[in-house]
Structures are given as C-alpha cells and as structure tokens.
Design a protein around this motif. Structure first.
Motif, PDB file in Angstrom:
ATOM      1  N   LEU A   1      34.475  46.283  36.897  1.00 40.88           N
ATOM      2  CA  LEU A   1      34.791  47.152  38.053  1.00 40.88           C
ATOM      3  C   LEU A   1      34.891  46.292  39.520  1.00 40.88           C
ATOM      4  O   LEU A   1      35.915  46.471  40.204  1.00 40.88           O
ATOM      5  CB  LEU A   1      34.029  48.116  38.073  1.00 40.88           C
ATOM      6  N   ASP A   2      34.096  45.276  39.742  1.00 42.03           N
ATOM      7  CA  ASP A   2      34.044  44.827  40.898  1.00 42.03           C
ATOM      8  C   ASP A   2      34.513  43.372  41.054  1.00 42.03           C
ATOM      9  O   ASP A   2      34.161  42.678  42.073  1.00 42.03           O
ATOM     10  CB  ASP A   2      32.705  45.061  41.613  1.00 42.03           C
ATOM     11  N   ASN A   3      35.367  43.029  39.964  1.00 42.22           N
ATOM     12  CA  ASN A   3      35.710  41.784  39.917  1.00 42.22           C
ATOM     13  C   ASN A   3      36.952  41.529  40.498  1.00 42.22           C
ATOM     14  O   ASN A   3      38.136  41.565  39.653  1.00 42.22           O
ATOM     15  CB  ASN A   3      35.505  41.139  38.470  1.00 42.22           C
ATOM     16  N   ALA A   4      37.217  41.729  41.738  1.00 45.05           N
ATOM     17  CA  ALA A   4      38.693  41.872  42.562  1.00 45.05           C
ATOM     18  C   ALA A   4      39.637  40.629  42.101  1.00 45.05           C
ATOM     19  O   ALA A   4      40.626  40.950  41.891  1.00 45.05           O
ATOM     20  CB  ALA A   4      38.318  42.043  44.071  1.00 45.05           C
ATOM     21  N   PRO A   5      39.165  39.358  42.195  1.00 48.41           N
ATOM     22  CA  PRO A   5      40.103  38.278  41.770  1.00 48.41           C
ATOM     23  C   PRO A   5      40.620  38.457  40.481  1.00 48.41           C
ATOM     24  O   PRO A   5      41.824  38.268  40.268  1.00 48.41           O
ATOM     25  CB  PRO A   5      39.359  37.142  41.934  1.00 48.41           C
ATOM     26  N   MET A   6      39.903  38.960  39.542  1.00 53.11           N
ATOM     27  CA  MET A   6      40.442  38.752  38.199  1.00 53.11           C
ATOM     28  C   MET A   6      41.072  40.090  37.753  1.00 53.11           C
ATOM     29  O   MET A   6      42.449  40.129  37.186  1.00 53.11           O
ATOM     30  CB  MET A   6      39.232  38.874  37.012  1.00 53.11           C
ATOM     31  N   LEU A   7      40.924  41.322  38.592  1.00 52.33           N
ATOM     32  CA  LEU A   7      41.592  42.463  38.395  1.00 52.33           C
ATOM     33  C   LEU A   7      42.973  42.112  39.221  1.00 52.33           C
ATOM     34  O   LEU A   7      44.153  42.452  38.390  1.00 52.33           O
ATOM     35  CB  LEU A   7      41.055  43.543  39.308  1.00 52.33           C
ATOM     36  N   ALA A   8      42.908  41.561  40.292  1.00 48.60           N
ATOM     37  CA  ALA A   8      44.243  41.141  41.063  1.00 48.60           C
ATOM     38  C   ALA A   8      45.222  40.082  40.043  1.00 48.60           C
ATOM     39  O   ALA A   8      46.288  40.282  40.033  1.00 48.60           O
ATOM     40  CB  ALA A   8      43.917  40.384  42.100  1.00 48.60           C
ATOM     41  N   LEU A   9      44.559  39.373  39.431  1.00 48.97           N
ATOM     42  CA  LEU A   9      45.270  38.401  38.443  1.00 48.97           C
ATOM     43  C   LEU A   9      45.812  39.057  37.496  1.00 48.97           C
ATOM     44  O   LEU A   9      46.879  38.821  37.155  1.00 48.97           O
ATOM     45  CB  LEU A   9      44.434  37.241  37.991  1.00 48.97           C
ATOM     46  N   ASN A  10      44.963  40.080  36.903  1.00 44.98           N
ATOM     47  CA  ASN A  10      45.710  40.868  35.624  1.00 44.98           C
ATOM     48  C   ASN A  10      46.701  41.730  36.019  1.00 44.98           C
ATOM     49  O   ASN A  10      47.693  42.024  35.350  1.00 44.98           O
ATOM     50  CB  ASN A  10      44.374  41.638  34.911  1.00 44.98           C
ATOM     51  N   ARG A  11      46.725  42.242  37.353  1.00 39.66           N
ATOM     52  CA  ARG A  11      47.440  43.322  37.781  1.00 39.66           C
ATOM     53  C   ARG A  11      49.016  42.426  37.855  1.00 39.66           C
ATOM     54  O   ARG A  11      50.342  42.911  37.801  1.00 39.66           O
ATOM     55  CB  ARG A  11      47.283  43.914  39.223  1.00 39.66           C
ATOM     56  N   ALA A  12      48.759  41.142  38.583  1.00 36.81           N
ATOM     57  CA  ALA A  12      49.761  40.187  38.524  1.00 36.81           C
ATOM     58  C   ALA A  12      50.580  40.074  37.399  1.00 36.81           C
ATOM     59  O   ALA A  12      51.742  39.692  37.419  1.00 36.81           O
ATOM     60  CB  ALA A  12      49.606  38.961  39.499  1.00 36.81           C
ATOM     61  N   LEU A  13      49.942  39.962  36.423  1.00 41.58           N
ATOM     62  CA  LEU A  13      50.352  39.406  35.000  1.00 41.58           C
ATOM     63  C   LEU A  13      50.757  40.960  34.280  1.00 41.58           C
ATOM     64  O   LEU A  13      51.248  40.851  33.135  1.00 41.58           O
ATOM     65  CB  LEU A  13      49.427  38.954  34.398  1.00 41.58           C
TER      66      LEU A  13
END
Length: 330
Positions: free
Chosen positions: A299-311
């Motif tokens: 839930l708090d892994n902002a860099p990976m969340l941002a990467l996944n959203r970009a994908l």
C-alpha cells in the motif's frame, strides 16, 4: 465426518485421489472466496489435480467440505511445510453465511493441523473476511493492492524502456538457463529477505539451486509457464522479474516478483525489466488468450505503484493477510 451443534452441518475430508471430489472442492472454495470480485484468479482444476495427486514431499495438506442437510455450502484448504506457517483458506457460499459454517470449518482446520503447524496465515479481499479472521484470534499482518491491466498488450505503452548504460536484460521462458541459475537463486533469496511482510512470520528461504530446480519442475507439472527476465550490470545480476502463465487457464496472468538490488535502484532497471518481460510474454502462445494481467504492490510502495500505473495497471481491491497461533491466540 465431523458433527457440530447444528445437526444439519457436517464437515468431511476430501480424498485427493478422488478426481471428481477434488475438482468439486476446488470449485466450491473458489466460488465462496471470489464472490463479487472483479477478474479474480483461482487455480484451475488441472493444476489442482497435479498439485494434490503428486504432492510436495513433506507437505501436509488439509481439504475439507462443509454441508448443510447434505448440500455443499463451504470449503477449507490448508498447506504447510515443516517449520513454516500454515496457509489456510476458508470460504462459504454467500447464501449460506452467518450460520456458523465458517467457524466450524476453522475449528476443523485447527484440529487437522495440530502437530503440523504452530502459526497460521490466511488471505482475504473483504472487510467481512478480515472481521471473521480477527474473531478467530488472528491479527492483521500485511496488506497489498491487487492491480489489474487489461489484455491484450498494446505496443504503444511498452515502447521506450531503456535502463542506464551498462545494463543488459535477458529474457526467456521456462526453467532458468544453467549459466544463470546461481544468479537467479541468489536474487530470489534476496527477495525472500527484502519483500515487505509487515508483521507476518517469514517462511524459510528456499533459494538454493536444488530447491529452485524442484520448484520449476513442480510448476511445469502443474501447467505453469514461467516468463522471466534478468538484468545484469558488468556481468553481475542486479535484478529479475517473473510472469506466471497457466497453460490450462490463461485468462488471468500474474506479474509476480520484481526485484532490483538496492545498490542499483533509481536507474530505470525495474521499469526496463518489466517492459522487456511484457514483450517476452508475446511469444507465449497461451498468453494470447489472456484478458487480464494482475500484480500486487504494498500500500505504501509509492515508486512501484507509480510504475505499475504508468504500465497501465489500476487498483482493483486490497489483499489482507492475517496471522495467528494455531490455538487461536492473537
């Protein structure tokens, strides 16, 4: 057969050698667990047959069905390797909840696991499931977003992935090439240590090469194609990623682990790995039948969340993992 306070409720074990009973148990567990969820993955029948009719040595499995007046209304499953927490799943069909079926199944699982495990873990995607587990003496240990991306892949969003200079990415399908297996085993061991687990008990690491090869063979026997990528910097492996494709039921693919060594983060390696492996996925025939690919992120892994959203991924629901002592103490 186990009787309960409600004389119409019985709980019986499933014989894994009984093909039809095992398939019915899996479908019952699925239908209760995945009720009302969007694009919810579940192990297909052929994979479950392979898993339970040729079990992993040393593993204890519990398979139970609950019936009211002879009608199947709920199921439970548990798996435990020596020294690890037991992984427990309990589900009740929506029309039969709040009648004590879940509590009875939980009690039967505890009885069956006595002497085989001290700690139990369970997963749920609903607030009701969290509440049930808390009532059973468990505590919330960790939560992750489950993210979905529609398939098939479009070429546009996958363009332009290039990590820092000096990074080489290699992709393949299936078992790890012999010349890379030591690197893969080392990185998966690092993943076991680095992956956030919240307050959960970590299972023992099994990153040695022999166990890796046995796991690859079991996965293949159960119908899985492993779609993999490895990043190297000046000849040293610094990251990996993996997608799981079930050949029997490829509707929902799973983007599994992605790891970049801490000393090499911030250089675009994770993005390049994921993109290269998505391209690699195009060469897997069964992947053409997929409608979704899913992945999980803290839930708090902002860099990976941002990467996944970009994908192209979006949040679908939240996985909650709970833990407790086998005897019901929190």
């Amino acid at each position: 057969m186990t009787a309960h306070a409600d004389p119409s409720l019985t709980i019986t074990p499933v014989d894994p050698a009984d093909r039809e009973a095992l398939l019915a148990w899996n479908a019952l567990l699925r239908d209760g667990f995945n009720a009302w969820r969007e694009a919810a993955w579940w192990a297909d029948g052929e994979s479950v047959l392979a898993q339970h009719q040729d079990p992993k040595p040393g593993r204890t499995s519990v398979l139970l069905v609950a019936r009211l007046d002879g009608t199947p209304v709920g199921a439970a499953g548990a798996e435990v390797d020596p020294g690890d927490p037991a992984e427990v799943e309990i589900s009740v069909l929506p029309g039969h909840r709040r009648r004590g079926v879940g509590r009875a199944l939980a009690g039967a699982v505890r009885e069956a696991l006595a002497g085989h495990a001290e700690v139990v873990q369970a997963e749920t995607y609903s607030e009701a499931g969290v509440g049930f587990a808390l009532d059973q003496g468990m505590r919330l240990g960790n939560q992750e977003h489950r993210l979905l991306r529609a398939m098939p892949l479009e070429p546009g969003p996958l363009a332009g992935a290039s990590p820092s200079s000096g990074i080489e990415i290699r992709t393949w399908h299936g078992a790890c090439p012999e010349e890379l297996v030591e690197d893969w085993a080392r990185l998966t061991t690092q993943m076991d240590a680095d992956v956030p687990m919240g307050d959960l008990t970590r299972p023992a690491s099994r990153g040695e090469v022999g166990e890796l090869r046995r796991s690859e063979q079991r996965m293949d026997d159960q119908g899985w194609t492993l779609v993999r990528g490895l990043a190297r910097h000046e000849g040293v492996a610094v990251g990996y990623t993996e997608i799981l494709v079930n050949r029997h039921d490829p509707e929902i693919l799973t983007q599994d682990d992605t790891l970049v060594d801490r000393a090499h983060r911030g250089r675009g390696i994770g993005r390049a790995l994921k993109l290269a492996n998505l391209e690699n996925l195009r060469a897997v025939p069964e992947a053409a039948q997929a409608r979704w690919i899913q992945t999980y992120t803290e839930l708090d892994n902002a860099p990976m969340l941002a990467l996944n959203r970009a994908l192209g991924f979006r949040e679908a629901d939240v996985l909650s993992i709970l833990e407790g002592e086998l005897d019901g103490r929190a």
